[in-house]
Enzyme design. Structure first.
Site, PDB file in Angstrom:
ATOM      1  N   MET A 105       0.810  -1.231   0.000  1.00 19.71           N
ATOM      2  CA  MET A 105       0.000   0.000   0.000  1.00 19.71           C
ATOM      3  C   MET A 105       0.837   1.272   0.000  1.00 19.71           C
ATOM      4  SD  MET A 105      -3.385  -0.661   2.189  1.00 19.71           S
ATOM      5  CE  MET A 105      -2.594  -0.432   3.745  1.00 19.71           C
ATOM      6  N   ARG A 182       2.272  -7.875  11.664  1.00 22.34           N
ATOM      7  CA  ARG A 182       2.127  -8.727  12.845  1.00 22.34           C
ATOM      8  C   ARG A 182       0.762  -9.394  12.822  1.00 22.34           C
ATOM      9  NH1 ARG A 182       3.598  -7.184  19.015  1.00 22.34           N
ATOM     10  NH2 ARG A 182       2.091  -5.523  18.796  1.00 22.34           N
ATOM     11  N   GLN A 202      18.441  -8.755   3.206  1.00 25.96           N
ATOM     12  CA  GLN A 202      18.510  -7.588   2.317  1.00 25.96           C
ATOM     13  C   GLN A 202      19.784  -6.771   2.576  1.00 25.96           C
ATOM     14  OE1 GLN A 202      14.664  -5.610   2.360  1.00 25.96           O
ATOM     15  NE2 GLN A 202      13.698  -7.364   1.366  1.00 25.96           N
ATOM     16  N   ASP A 249       6.306  10.416  12.003  1.00 28.13           N
ATOM     17  CA  ASP A 249       6.058  10.825  13.387  1.00 28.13           C
ATOM     18  C   ASP A 249       6.341  12.325  13.551  1.00 28.13           C
ATOM     19  OD1 ASP A 249       5.624   8.047  14.256  1.00 28.13           O
ATOM     20  OD2 ASP A 249       7.739   7.837  13.774  1.00 28.13           O
ATOM     21  N   HIS A 277      10.571   4.074  16.657  1.00 23.59           N
ATOM     22  CA  HIS A 277       9.283   4.259  15.973  1.00 23.59           C
ATOM     23  C   HIS A 277       8.283   3.278  16.602  1.00 23.59           C
ATOM     24  CE1 HIS A 277       6.321   4.880  12.855  1.00 23.59           C
ATOM     25  NE2 HIS A 277       6.324   3.597  12.580  1.00 23.59           N
TER      26      HIS A 277
END
Ligand SMILES: NC(=O)c1ccc[n+]([C@@H]2O[C@H](COP(=O)([O-])OP(=O)(O)OC[C@H]3O[C@@H](n4cnc5c(N)ncnc54)[C@H](O)[C@@H]3O)[C@@H](O)[C@H]2O)c1
Length: 438
Positions: A105, A182, A202, A249, A277
């Site tokens: 998304m 999660r 990665q 944030d 975060h």
């Protein structure tokens, strides 16, 4: 962009990268290899391929490429008329941007911003290298189709794949968004392990094939610790090049201060998010400014600042999910654009931005060797420096200690992924949900 149709007879075909040569050769079943030449004007290798009809053994049937191999996608594999390139002479050297979770998304908003020139400007061509998971490969093709249909002049190459070693090749930027959400009942430790493995892999891939100066922005949660895992697995890339996204944030905090002060949000500056975060993050109202004045001089309701404001920012993501039914995607994409632009444009005099960065030699007394959100300034060269002239009080120190303890505990949980021995997971009690969760 003028696109010339490929004709498999006596034509000179100008391809955009060496990988396209092998695809072309396969499509035509060429018996002789094509020849290469380099155009010094663009400093970019191009391939001239003279194809005589008798060299073509079979009709130009498109063979199915293995799905793990990234290659140019659709229209981006076609050739284009070199004459039309005259227009692009003033363009800068192509920038390779790798994006993981590209069928997700957030990426669905971000890719179109990148391709439209919103980050790098109207004279900067880009290549998008899209990494998906096996499950999302078809969706990735759908994303690439939408990019094709958008006819972005600056978007010169698109490739898709599910192998990070292929997709990250020569990446100048790596925007690591892809991660597992999660699931119900999953502990934070479980999420750290599952996603940590993705970021370890990665990191290794970036270390092996990306540009030595690649800038990495980790978005997938838990992003601070994922960024730490990633940089630990990429020892040949400077740790300073890795960021965990806390810009969303910062933006949320600016918005809340503007609302309370009754000013437009461009009046809010010097906003630091300290730490993780997660809901232990510390939006710093002590150093932030409204219309160049300390926030506490403009907003006299200090109780609101300490309690409501702080919690509002920490839990904004969760509230948004309750309303919207899904996690913030558009505003996250905007904040990734902000985070990239913050590194490639000089920071306005006296201001700064927040980013989760490696705490190597930080001037604030924060534990070393973690990824902690701190105030940064950039000259616009992709690098940053930490801001020195910030002040602390007991409230701020206390809050910072809590988020620091959480990050140190997360680090112990992933020791097996950072090459630091056996993991011991003793996360502080009470679930400090990720801001993007319920
Ligand atoms: N740091 C922030 O401020 C912030 C804000 C919002 C969301 N997030 C995090 O960003 C991540 C992505 O969010 P989204 O809404 O785009 O999720 P999404 O579920 O819509 O998309 C994630 C995509 O990643 C893919 N994926 C999974 N594992 C992968 C792997 N190993 N390699 C490549 N792709 C992989 C999935 O198939 C999926 O298409 C989540 O972890 C979310 O918690 C971070």
């Amino acid at each position: 962009m003028a696109v010339a149709e490929f004709k498999p007879s006596n034509s000179i075909t100008h391809l955009r990268s060496s990988s396209q040569l092998s695809i072309l050769s396969k499509r035509l079943s060429l018996t002789k290899p094509c020849s290469f030449r380099t155009l010094s004007r663009t400093q970019k290798a191009r391939i001239s391929c003279s194809v005589a009809p008798n060299e073509v053994q079979a009709p130009a049937v498109q063979t199915q490429e293995p799905k793990s191999k990234p290659e140019c996608y659709g229209v981006f594999c076609l050739t284009y008329d070199l004459k039309a390139e005259a227009e692009t002479r003033s363009w800068k050297k192509l920038i390779n941007i790798a994006v993981s979770g590209a069928a997700g998304m957030i990426a669905n908003h971000l890719l179109f911003k990148l391709a439209s020139g919103e980050v790098f400007g109207p004279d900067q061509p880009i290549a998008l290298k899209l990494l998906g998971s096996e499950r999302s490969f078809q969706a990735l093709e759908g994303v690439a189709m939408e990019l094709e249909d958008s006819l972005f002049p600056l978007l010169r190459e698109v490739s898709i794949g599910i192998d990070s070693y292929e997709v990250f090749q020569e990446a100048d930027w790596a925007l690591l968004i892809g991660a597992k959400p999660r699931g119900p009942g999953m502990e934070r430790a479980g999420l750290l392990d599952i996603n940590g493995q993705i970021f370890a892999e990665q990191g290794k891939a970036l270390n092996a094939v990306a540009s030595r100066n690649v800038k990495v922005i980790v978005v997938g949660n838990p992003c601070n610790t994922n960024a730490l895992i990633c940089l630990k697995n990429a020892p040949n890339i400077p740790a300073k090049n890795f960021h965990a996204l806390t810009r969303l944030d910062e933006n949320r905090a600016k918005c809340q201060l503007a609302l309370k002060a009754g000013v437009f949000y461009d009046k809010v500056s010097n906003m630091t998010i300290w730490g993780n975060h997660s809901t232990t993050q510390v939006p710093d109202f002590l150093n932030a400014r409204i219309d160049s004045l300390p926030v506490k001089e403009v907003i006299k309701d200090h109780k609101w600042l300490e309690n409501e404001f702080t919690e509002k920012v920490q839990k904004r993501g969760g509230v948004l999910i309750q309303k919207w039914g899904r996690s913030s995607a558009a505003s996250t994409a905007v904040s990734i654009v902000d985070a990239m632009r913050a590194l490639i444009t000089p920071t306005p005099e006296g201001d700064w931005f927040s980013s989760g960065v490696y705490t190597n030699g930080n001037p604030y007394g924060i534990a070393e060797d973690i990824v902690f959100s701190m105030p940064c300034r950039s000259k616009g060269d992709g690098d940053y420096e930490l801001v020195k002239d910030v002040i602390f009080d007991d409230y701020l120190r206390q809050r910072m200690a809590k988020t620091e303890a959480e990050l140190l505990a997360e680090k112990r949980c992933v020791a097996h992924l950072t090459g630091e021995g056996v993991a011991v997971c003793d996360l502080p009690s009470g679930d400090t949900m990720l801001p993007g969760e319920m």
